[in-house]
Design a protein around this motif. Structure first.
Motif, PDB file in Angstrom:
ATOM      1  N   SER A  56       0.828  -1.210   0.000  1.00 47.99           N
ATOM      2  CA  SER A  56       0.000   0.000   0.000  1.00 47.99           C
ATOM      3  C   SER A  56       0.860   1.257   0.000  1.00 47.99           C
ATOM      4  N   ASP A  57       1.973   1.219   0.725  1.00 47.38           N
ATOM      5  CA  ASP A  57       2.874   2.380   0.724  1.00 47.38           C
ATOM      6  C   ASP A  57       3.400   2.657  -0.682  1.00 47.38           C
ATOM      7  N   THR A  58       3.763   1.597  -1.384  1.00 49.20           N
ATOM      8  CA  THR A  58       4.280   1.759  -2.747  1.00 49.20           C
ATOM      9  C   THR A  58       3.217   2.375  -3.656  1.00 49.20           C
ATOM     10  N   VAL A  59       2.005   1.836  -3.573  1.00 53.54           N
ATOM     11  CA  VAL A  59       0.909   2.344  -4.410  1.00 53.54           C
ATOM     12  C   VAL A  59       0.548   3.773  -4.018  1.00 53.54           C
ATOM     13  N   LEU A  60       0.433   4.018  -2.722  1.00 54.90           N
ATOM     14  CA  LEU A  60       0.044   5.353  -2.258  1.00 54.90           C
ATOM     15  C   LEU A  60       1.114   6.398  -2.568  1.00 54.90           C
ATOM     16  N   ASP A  61       2.377   6.022  -2.447  1.00 51.34           N
ATOM     17  CA  ASP A  61       3.457   6.963  -2.790  1.00 51.34           C
ATOM     18  C   ASP A  61       3.387   7.331  -4.273  1.00 51.34           C
ATOM     19  N   GLY A  62       3.155   6.321  -5.114  1.00 55.44           N
ATOM     20  CA  GLY A  62       3.039   6.588  -6.549  1.00 55.44           C
ATOM     21  C   GLY A  62       1.843   7.458  -6.873  1.00 55.44           C
ATOM     22  N   ALA A  63       0.717   7.166  -6.220  1.00 57.48           N
ATOM     23  CA  ALA A  63      -0.486   7.969  -6.455  1.00 57.48           C
ATOM     24  C   ALA A  63      -0.287   9.402  -5.978  1.00 57.48           C
ATOM     25  N   GLU A  64       0.381   9.550  -4.853  1.00 57.40           N
ATOM     26  CA  GLU A  64       0.652  10.897  -4.333  1.00 57.40           C
ATOM     27  C   GLU A  64       1.537  11.684  -5.302  1.00 57.40           C
ATOM     28  N   LYS A  65       2.581  11.048  -5.799  1.00 54.48           N
ATOM     29  CA  LYS A  65       3.475  11.722  -6.753  1.00 54.48           C
ATOM     30  C   LYS A  65       2.736  12.104  -8.029  1.00 54.48           C
ATOM     31  N   ALA A  66       1.903  11.191  -8.505  1.00 55.51           N
ATOM     32  CA  ALA A  66       1.146  11.471  -9.732  1.00 55.51           C
ATOM     33  C   ALA A  66       0.167  12.625  -9.513  1.00 55.51           C
ATOM     34  N   ALA A  67      -0.519  12.614  -8.380  1.00 60.38           N
ATOM     35  CA  ALA A  67      -1.483  13.681  -8.087  1.00 60.38           C
ATOM     36  C   ALA A  67      -0.769  15.021  -7.941  1.00 60.38           C
ATOM     37  N   ASN A  68       0.366  15.009  -7.290  1.00 61.11           N
ATOM     38  CA  ASN A  68       1.127  16.248  -7.142  1.00 61.11           C
ATOM     39  C   ASN A  68       1.615  16.756  -8.501  1.00 61.11           C
ATOM     40  N   PHE A  69       2.005  15.844  -9.367  1.00 56.25           N
ATOM     41  CA  PHE A  69       2.442  16.220 -10.708  1.00 56.25           C
ATOM     42  C   PHE A  69       1.286  16.843 -11.492  1.00 56.25           C
ATOM     43  N   VAL A  70       0.125  16.181 -11.436  1.00 59.08           N
ATOM     44  CA  VAL A  70      -1.046  16.654 -12.193  1.00 59.08           C
ATOM     45  C   VAL A  70      -1.494  18.023 -11.695  1.00 59.08           C
ATOM     46  N   THR A  71      -1.425  18.251 -10.396  1.00 56.56           N
ATOM     47  CA  THR A  71      -1.881  19.530  -9.839  1.00 56.56           C
ATOM     48  C   THR A  71      -0.774  20.580  -9.833  1.00 56.56           C
ATOM     49  N   GLY A  72       0.386  20.222 -10.338  1.00 55.43           N
ATOM     50  CA  GLY A  72       1.487  21.175 -10.361  1.00 55.43           C
ATOM     51  C   GLY A  72       1.997  21.513  -8.980  1.00 55.43           C
ATOM     52  N   GLY A  73       1.769  20.641  -8.010  1.00 55.38           N
ATOM     53  CA  GLY A  73       2.253  20.869  -6.653  1.00 55.38           C
ATOM     54  C   GLY A  73       1.413  21.830  -5.841  1.00 55.38           C
ATOM     55  N   MET A  74       0.292  22.306  -6.409  1.00 51.08           N
ATOM     56  CA  MET A  74      -0.532  23.295  -5.707  1.00 51.08           C
ATOM     57  C   MET A  74      -1.299  22.690  -4.529  1.00 51.08           C
ATOM     58  N   LEU A  75      -1.481  21.379  -4.516  1.00 52.08           N
ATOM     59  CA  LEU A  75      -2.263  20.743  -3.453  1.00 52.08           C
ATOM     60  C   LEU A  75      -1.438  19.710  -2.695  1.00 52.08           C
ATOM     61  N   ASP A  76      -0.134  19.904  -2.639  1.00 48.47           N
ATOM     62  CA  ASP A  76       0.758  18.932  -1.999  1.00 48.47           C
ATOM     63  C   ASP A  76       0.302  18.563  -0.590  1.00 48.47           C
ATOM     64  N   ASP A  77      -0.012  19.560   0.222  1.00 46.82           N
ATOM     65  CA  ASP A  77      -0.387  19.296   1.614  1.00 46.82           C
ATOM     66  C   ASP A  77      -1.674  18.482   1.706  1.00 46.82           C
ATOM     67  N   LYS A  78      -2.681  18.880   0.933  1.00 50.46           N
ATOM     68  CA  LYS A  78      -3.963  18.174   0.965  1.00 50.46           C
ATOM     69  C   LYS A  78      -3.809  16.743   0.451  1.00 50.46           C
ATOM     70  N   ILE A  79      -3.060  16.578  -0.616  1.00 50.28           N
ATOM     71  CA  ILE A  79      -2.823  15.246  -1.180  1.00 50.28           C
ATOM     72  C   ILE A  79      -2.065  14.386  -0.164  1.00 50.28           C
ATOM     73  N   GLY A  80      -1.102  14.969   0.520  1.00 52.54           N
ATOM     74  CA  GLY A  80      -0.365  14.244   1.555  1.00 52.54           C
ATOM     75  C   GLY A  80      -1.262  13.805   2.701  1.00 52.54           C
ATOM     76  N   GLU A  81      -2.191  14.673   3.098  1.00 55.36           N
ATOM     77  CA  GLU A  81      -3.143  14.324   4.161  1.00 55.36           C
ATOM     78  C   GLU A  81      -4.038  13.157   3.734  1.00 55.36           C
ATOM     79  N   ILE A  82      -4.525  13.232   2.508  1.00 57.62           N
ATOM     80  CA  ILE A  82      -5.388  12.165   2.000  1.00 57.62           C
ATOM     81  C   ILE A  82      -4.620  10.853   1.948  1.00 57.62           C
ATOM     82  N   ARG A  83      -3.386  10.916   1.470  1.00 64.68           N
ATOM     83  CA  ARG A  83      -2.547   9.719   1.395  1.00 64.68           C
ATOM     84  C   ARG A  83      -2.360   9.112   2.779  1.00 64.68           C
ATOM     85  N   ASP A  84      -2.070   9.960   3.758  1.00 64.20           N
ATOM     86  CA  ASP A  84      -1.849   9.483   5.120  1.00 64.20           C
ATOM     87  C   ASP A  84      -3.124   8.897   5.731  1.00 64.20           C
ATOM     88  N   ASP A  85      -4.279   9.505   5.437  1.00 64.12           N
ATOM     89  CA  ASP A  85      -5.552   8.984   5.937  1.00 64.12           C
ATOM     90  C   ASP A  85      -5.827   7.588   5.380  1.00 64.12           C
TER      91      ASP A  85
END
Length: 111
Positions: A56-85
């Motif tokens: 799950s860590d591997t999948v979630l880390d990849g999803a977090e990186k992809a989401a951050n890339f797609v959003t241009g890093g504008m939602l890094d904190d929120k995406i990180g919170e969702i990943r951690d939840d």
């Protein structure tokens, strides 16, 4: 033996058969319930295992990186919170804590 005796014996036989059917149905229901609990325990164990934590860590880390890339890093904190939840609901808490401690000792972020 009169007709009333035959009817009474038939009623008794029907009642006995009904009681046996209830016993069998009750036993079958108990067996199904026990098996369902076993399956639930196995599923819980699989989701909350060290192997699930790593996967799950591997999948979630990849999803977090992809989401951050797609959003241009504008939602890094929120995406990180969702990943951690999500991560908190999957895997082995002890393995997660050990990984976080190891990452802190190496100077990493703990994910």
């Amino acid at each position: 033996m009169g007709l009333d005796d035959i009817v009474d014996k038939a009623k008794d036989a029907a009642s006995d058969a009904a009681d046996k059917a209830k016993d069998i149905a009750g036993n079958a229901a108990d067996a199904v319930k026990d098996k369902a609990e076993d399956v639930q325990d196995a599923a819980h164990g699989a989701v909350h295992s060290e192997k699930a934590e790593h996967a799950s860590d591997t999948v979630l880390d990849g999803a977090e990186k992809a989401a951050n890339f797609v959003t241009g890093g504008m939602l890094d904190d929120k995406i990180g919170e969702i990943r951690d939840d999500v991560d908190a609901k999957i895997g082995d808490d002890e393995a997660r804590e050990a990984a976080a401690k190891a990452a802190e000792e190496k100077g990493g972020g703990g994910r």
